[in-house]
Design a protein around this motif. Structure first.
Motif, PDB file in Angstrom:
ATOM      1  N   VAL A 405       0.842  -1.196   0.000  1.00 21.80           N
ATOM      2  CA  VAL A 405       0.000   0.000   0.000  1.00 21.80           C
ATOM      3  C   VAL A 405       0.880   1.250   0.000  1.00 21.80           C
ATOM      4  O   VAL A 405       1.683   1.456   0.909  1.00 21.80           O
ATOM      5  N   ASN A 406       0.728   2.059  -1.009  1.00 17.67           N
ATOM      6  CA  ASN A 406       1.465   3.308  -1.133  1.00 17.67           C
ATOM      7  C   ASN A 406       0.592   4.327  -1.878  1.00 17.67           C
ATOM      8  O   ASN A 406      -0.497   3.988  -2.348  1.00 17.67           O
ATOM      9  N   PRO A 407       1.026   5.581  -1.987  1.00 22.17           N
ATOM     10  CA  PRO A 407       0.187   6.582  -2.655  1.00 22.17           C
ATOM     11  C   PRO A 407      -0.227   6.204  -4.070  1.00 22.17           C
ATOM     12  O   PRO A 407      -1.337   6.544  -4.506  1.00 22.17           O
ATOM     13  N   SER A 408       0.618   5.491  -4.791  1.00 21.82           N
ATOM     14  CA  SER A 408       0.294   5.123  -6.167  1.00 21.82           C
ATOM     15  C   SER A 408      -0.633   3.915  -6.226  1.00 21.82           C
ATOM     16  O   SER A 408      -1.623   3.912  -6.967  1.00 21.82           O
ATOM     17  N   SER A 409      -0.333   2.877  -5.456  1.00 18.01           N
ATOM     18  CA  SER A 409      -1.163   1.670  -5.509  1.00 18.01           C
ATOM     19  C   SER A 409      -2.574   1.957  -5.011  1.00 18.01           C
ATOM     20  O   SER A 409      -3.555   1.420  -5.542  1.00 18.01           O
ATOM     21  N   LEU A 410      -2.696   2.815  -3.986  1.00 20.13           N
ATOM     22  CA  LEU A 410      -4.028   3.132  -3.496  1.00 20.13           C
ATOM     23  C   LEU A 410      -4.809   3.927  -4.540  1.00 20.13           C
ATOM     24  O   LEU A 410      -5.997   3.694  -4.755  1.00 20.13           O
ATOM     25  N   LYS A 411      -4.137   4.873  -5.204  1.00 23.19           N
ATOM     26  CA  LYS A 411      -4.824   5.606  -6.261  1.00 23.19           C
ATOM     27  C   LYS A 411      -5.225   4.660  -7.387  1.00 23.19           C
ATOM     28  O   LYS A 411      -6.318   4.784  -7.956  1.00 23.19           O
ATOM     29  N   GLN A 412      -4.387   3.693  -7.701  1.00 25.76           N
ATOM     30  CA  GLN A 412      -4.708   2.732  -8.764  1.00 25.76           C
ATOM     31  C   GLN A 412      -5.998   1.977  -8.457  1.00 25.76           C
ATOM     32  O   GLN A 412      -6.875   1.850  -9.317  1.00 25.76           O
ATOM     33  N   VAL A 413      -6.133   1.462  -7.249  1.00 28.83           N
ATOM     34  CA  VAL A 413      -7.333   0.669  -6.952  1.00 28.83           C
ATOM     35  C   VAL A 413      -8.574   1.550  -6.829  1.00 28.83           C
ATOM     36  O   VAL A 413      -9.688   1.101  -7.117  1.00 28.83           O
ATOM     37  N   LEU A 414      -8.394   2.804  -6.427  1.00 31.83           N
ATOM     38  CA  LEU A 414      -9.536   3.710  -6.354  1.00 31.83           C
ATOM     39  C   LEU A 414     -10.059   4.065  -7.738  1.00 31.83           C
ATOM     40  O   LEU A 414     -11.262   3.999  -8.000  1.00 31.83           O
ATOM     41  N   VAL A 415      -9.155   4.438  -8.655  1.00 33.04           N
ATOM     42  CA  VAL A 415      -9.607   4.862  -9.987  1.00 33.04           C
ATOM     43  C   VAL A 415     -10.049   3.665 -10.827  1.00 33.04           C
ATOM     44  O   VAL A 415     -10.975   3.773 -11.642  1.00 33.04           O
ATOM     45  N   GLU A 416      -9.409   2.510 -10.641  1.00 38.52           N
ATOM     46  CA  GLU A 416      -9.805   1.328 -11.408  1.00 38.52           C
ATOM     47  C   GLU A 416     -11.126   0.740 -10.892  1.00 38.52           C
ATOM     48  O   GLU A 416     -11.855   0.087 -11.639  1.00 38.52           O
ATOM     49  N   GLY A 417     -11.425   0.989  -9.635  1.00 40.09           N
ATOM     50  CA  GLY A 417     -12.690   0.513  -9.079  1.00 40.09           C
ATOM     51  C   GLY A 417     -13.842   1.480  -9.293  1.00 40.09           C
ATOM     52  O   GLY A 417     -14.994   1.139  -9.034  1.00 40.09           O
ATOM     53  N   ALA A 418     -13.539   2.667  -9.788  1.00 36.54           N
ATOM     54  CA  ALA A 418     -14.571   3.698  -9.935  1.00 36.54           C
ATOM     55  C   ALA A 418     -15.547   3.358 -11.056  1.00 36.54           C
ATOM     56  O   ALA A 418     -15.202   2.666 -12.022  1.00 36.54           O
ATOM     57  N   GLU A 419     -16.772   3.873 -10.922  1.00 38.26           N
ATOM     58  CA  GLU A 419     -17.826   3.664 -11.913  1.00 38.26           C
ATOM     59  C   GLU A 419     -18.022   4.942 -12.721  1.00 38.26           C
ATOM     60  O   GLU A 419     -18.236   6.019 -12.150  1.00 38.26           O
ATOM     61  N   LYS A 420     -17.956   4.829 -14.044  1.00 39.52           N
ATOM     62  CA  LYS A 420     -18.172   5.990 -14.899  1.00 39.52           C
ATOM     63  C   LYS A 420     -19.621   6.471 -14.783  1.00 39.52           C
ATOM     64  O   LYS A 420     -20.554   5.678 -14.828  1.00 39.52           O
ATOM     65  N   LEU A 421     -19.791   7.769 -14.641  1.00 35.35           N
ATOM     66  CA  LEU A 421     -21.118   8.370 -14.597  1.00 35.35           C
ATOM     67  C   LEU A 421     -21.531   8.806 -15.998  1.00 35.35           C
ATOM     68  O   LEU A 421     -20.727   9.391 -16.732  1.00 35.35           O
ATOM     69  N   ALA A 422     -22.766   8.515 -16.355  1.00 34.88           N
ATOM     70  CA  ALA A 422     -23.256   8.890 -17.683  1.00 34.88           C
ATOM     71  C   ALA A 422     -23.373  10.410 -17.793  1.00 34.88           C
ATOM     72  O   ALA A 422     -23.658  11.099 -16.810  1.00 34.88           O
ATOM     73  N   ASN A 423     -23.113  10.908 -18.999  1.00 33.90           N
ATOM     74  CA  ASN A 423     -23.344  12.318 -19.345  1.00 33.90           C
ATOM     75  C   ASN A 423     -22.348  13.294 -18.728  1.00 33.90           C
ATOM     76  O   ASN A 423     -22.596  14.505 -18.733  1.00 33.90           O
ATOM     77  N   TYR A 424     -21.242  12.781 -18.203  1.00 30.56           N
ATOM     78  CA  TYR A 424     -20.210  13.672 -17.673  1.00 30.56           C
ATOM     79  C   TYR A 424     -18.866  13.304 -18.278  1.00 30.56           C
ATOM     80  O   TYR A 424     -18.547  12.118 -18.447  1.00 30.56           O
ATOM     81  N   ASN A 425     -18.062  14.328 -18.586  1.00 29.10           N
ATOM     82  CA  ASN A 425     -16.773  14.059 -19.213  1.00 29.10           C
ATOM     83  C   ASN A 425     -15.678  13.820 -18.182  1.00 29.10           C
ATOM     84  O   ASN A 425     -15.886  13.972 -16.967  1.00 29.10           O
ATOM     85  N   ILE A 426     -14.513  13.478 -18.675  1.00 32.93           N
ATOM     86  CA  ILE A 426     -13.402  13.065 -17.817  1.00 32.93           C
ATOM     87  C   ILE A 426     -12.903  14.196 -16.932  1.00 32.93           C
ATOM     88  O   ILE A 426     -12.392  13.972 -15.841  1.00 32.93           O
ATOM     89  N   PHE A 427     -13.088  15.444 -17.396  1.00 35.16           N
ATOM     90  CA  PHE A 427     -12.616  16.580 -16.608  1.00 35.16           C
ATOM     91  C   PHE A 427     -13.632  17.008 -15.548  1.00 35.16           C
ATOM     92  O   PHE A 427     -13.338  17.847 -14.708  1.00 35.16           O
ATOM     93  N   GLU A 428     -14.818  16.428 -15.574  1.00 35.93           N
ATOM     94  CA  GLU A 428     -15.826  16.686 -14.558  1.00 35.93           C
ATOM     95  C   GLU A 428     -15.841  15.603 -13.482  1.00 35.93           C
ATOM     96  O   GLU A 428     -16.078  15.898 -12.303  1.00 35.93           O
ATOM     97  N   GLN A 429     -15.593  14.359 -13.858  1.00 40.35           N
ATOM     98  CA  GLN A 429     -15.725  13.248 -12.911  1.00 40.35           C
ATOM     99  C   GLN A 429     -14.433  12.479 -12.686  1.00 40.35           C
ATOM    100  O   GLN A 429     -14.413  11.538 -11.889  1.00 40.35           O
ATOM    101  N   GLY A 430     -13.338  12.886 -13.343  1.00 36.75           N
ATOM    102  CA  GLY A 430     -12.126  12.097 -13.209  1.00 36.75           C
ATOM    103  C   GLY A 430     -12.366  10.699 -13.738  1.00 36.75           C
ATOM    104  O   GLY A 430     -12.929  10.520 -14.816  1.00 36.75           O
ATOM    105  N   GLN A 431     -11.984   9.694 -12.963  1.00 38.65           N
ATOM    106  CA  GLN A 431     -12.181   8.304 -13.396  1.00 38.65           C
ATOM    107  C   GLN A 431     -13.529   7.751 -12.975  1.00 38.65           C
ATOM    108  O   GLN A 431     -13.839   6.594 -13.246  1.00 38.65           O
ATOM    109  N   GLY A 432     -14.357   8.575 -12.314  1.00 38.65           N
ATOM    110  CA  GLY A 432     -15.700   8.135 -11.996  1.00 38.65           C
ATOM    111  C   GLY A 432     -16.018   8.172 -10.513  1.00 38.65           C
ATOM    112  O   GLY A 432     -15.296   8.745  -9.695  1.00 38.65           O
ATOM    113  N   LYS A 433     -17.128   7.535 -10.171  1.00 43.93           N
ATOM    114  CA  LYS A 433     -17.665   7.512  -8.814  1.00 43.93           C
ATOM    115  C   LYS A 433     -16.985   6.432  -7.965  1.00 43.93           C
ATOM    116  O   LYS A 433     -16.830   5.288  -8.384  1.00 43.93           O
TER     117      LYS A 433
END
Length: 541
Positions: A405-433
């Motif tokens: 567990v480190n700053p990079s690995s934790l960010k990896q699992v957070l963004v890879e586990g995120a759910e994309k929200l419909a109707n919003y672009n990448i600069f509004e939601q990042g990698q998702g919910k």
């Protein structure tokens, strides 16, 4: 439609940002952020390459200034816990008003081999203007909370822990136990009934009390670790309270630097910064954030409350080594106030990259009130401790493989586990919910790796707006996609070869001209790569 069809150029992006903002602002009351940065009169922060005790640091400056025949100066003493430890900075007061003499004095100091740099000591004020309502003043680095909305729908669910299914992990004994979470905010009331594991309360301001006179810090702590009423996400997390704001919400760079150094000494695991500001040029602060990450401290920060305007991401939330968090409401809509756009700290040398990592609940969320009971707040300062609480749960759930567990690995699992929200672009939601349970599963099976944000580029997708806003044609300016490299393997690394483009001949790949530039060194935990996409011939047919 081919993936070659759409691309953007910088001017089109800027025009689209303006047009989109204008459309969204129609029929809505405007909120125009104004920033006012102030230097502390006659004060300079002198930073060193290493940490030294007070007497040694003073000798560095004294010898230089005596040699320069400068008499009207003093080193400001700091009376806090950090004074008992070696430090890597001093606050120098120069009372002379002669500009030439001041510059000469600073040049003497900069010439010392132990000195890393000299910069103005400052704080920044944020002024938010609301049409037809009222004005509120915050001081930067400032708490990012928004006042309670008395007109909010009472029927909406505001319990974040329940909405993220934290109880599933609680039943498995995963409650944040053993994780040190530091909260940099307005303090915490002593013996607050909601908290059962407050390890330490420290005061870094010029006020005498560590009590929370604003209630912001208490609310943030409650979202992370309340064990009663409005339940937090990680009730057994070990809380380390750092009061870095006065009751009038004023803070200085030096207060943060001392507190950050102390957090390193205490070996905290996670830092929540429900703060942010436009002062990404405050190099002592930014450098210290990098040092915290290099010491394997996971930093989570609010993206800012300056939406829906683009280009409003706050520092340090948009730094690649920090997890930057935006807000949604309980209907899974991006909160209008949530900041968005490209990384502002990179705009002076380009147009940045995706700085917002993830979004989660931040509108009308329940948290602990200053003395007892609960209240509701909205803001990315609410979303940030949601992610901090999740981070504490994730870390406590993999105690058998904690070295991963480190700053990079934790960010990896957070963004890879995120759910994309419909109707919003990448600069509004990042990698998702944020998805707590999916990220927990990813961390349990995690193996150290290097990954990219974004992990794929699809110019036919509305999610990739504004990249998908203009056709790619022969002779047009190349599309440039700036990518963040996450290195979950180690704090530092090197790219030893040029990335290769392998075209797919069955999908018109031969018509693309791809090149890259990148950071040779990955530090701390991250790097960058720019992908240039051009069209090789006049026509696809």
């Amino acid at each position: 439609m081919s993936a070659l069809t759409y691309v953007f150029v910088v001017n089109a992006v800027l025009a689209s940002f303006i047009a989109e903002s204008n459309i969204q602002e129609k029929n809505l009351s405007s909120k125009l952020p104004q920033f006012k940065e102030k230097n502390v009169p006659n004060e300079y922060i002198v930073t060193y390459h290493s940490k030294y005790y007070t007497q040694v640091r003073n000798s560095f400056i004294s010898k230089r200034l005596i040699r320069g025949n400068v008499l009207k100066w003093s080193i400001i003493s700091r009376y806090n816990l950090a004074s008992h430890y070696p430090s890597d900075f001093d606050i120098l007061h120069i009372s002379d008003t002669n500009y030439t003499l001041i510059e000469q004095t600073l040049s003497f100091i900069r010439a010392h081999p132990a000195v890393k740099g000299v910069s103005r000591h400052h704080y920044v004020q944020r002024l938010l203007s609301y049409n037809n309502t009222h004005s509120t003043t915050y001081n930067i680095r400032h708490p990012q909370g928004v006042a309670r909305d008395k007109y909010a729908k009472s029927g909406q669910q505001q319990h974040v822990a329940a909405s993220l299914y934290a109880d599933v992990l609680w039943k498995l004994g995963i409650t944040g136990k053993g994780v040190k979470v530091a909260i940099f905010d307005t303090g915490l009331t002593q013996n607050h009934p909601h908290f059962r594991n407050v390890k330490e309360r420290t005061n870094w301001t010029n006020e005498k009390s560590s009590e929370d006179g604003v209630s912001h810090g208490t609310f943030v702590a409650g979202v992370i670790a309340s064990s009663k009423e409005c339940l937090g996400l990680a009730p057994d997390a070990e809380l380390h309270i750092y009061k870095v704001f006065t009751n009038s919400q004023v803070s200085y760079t030096s207060w943060f630097l001392d507190a950050f150094n102390y957090a390193i000494y205490k070996k905290v695991n996670i830092i929540n910064l429900s703060i942010g500001g436009p002062d990404f040029m405050d190099s002592p602060f930014v450098d210290k954030v990098l040092e915290l990450s290099a010491n394997n401290i996971i930093m989570i920060s609010a993206a800012g409350n300056d939406g829906p305007i683009y280009g409003t991401l706050n520092n340090p939330g948009d730094q690649s080594d920090v997890i930057g968090v935006g807000s949604i409401n309980f209907d899974n809509q991006i909160a209008r106030f949530s900041s968005r756009g490209m990384t502002t700290w990179e705009l002076p040398v380009g147009y940045g990259r995706i700085g917002l990592d993830i979004v989660t609940y931040g509108s009308q969320v329940e948290g602990s009130d200053v003395l007892k009971g609960c209240r509701r707040l909205s803001g990315t300062s609410v979303s940030s401790p949601v992610v901090a609480g999740v981070a504490a749960l994730l870390r406590s759930g993999v105690s058998h493989k904690i070295e991963l567990v480190n700053p990079s690995s934790l960010k990896q699992v957070l963004v890879e586990g995120a759910e994309k929200l419909a109707n919003y672009n990448i600069f509004e939601q990042g990698q998702g919910k944020l998805n707590l349970l999916k990220s927990m599963q990813l961390l349990l099976s995690y193996k150290p790796k290097i990954s990219l944000i974004p992990s794929s580029i699809d110019f036919t997708s509305s999610y990739m707006w504004p990249y998908s806003s203009q056709p790619l044609f022969y002779g047009s300016t190349a599309a440039i996609v700036n990518v963040t490299i996450l290195n979950g393997i180690s704090v530092t690394g090197k790219i030893i070869g040029q990335p290769r483009w392998v075209p797919d001949p069955h999908n018109f790949g031969r018509y693309l001209n791809i090149s890259t530039s990148f950071s040779m060194t990955l530090w701390p935990w991250t790097g960058w790569m720019s992908v240039y996409i051009g069209k090789r011939v006049k026509s696809l047919l």
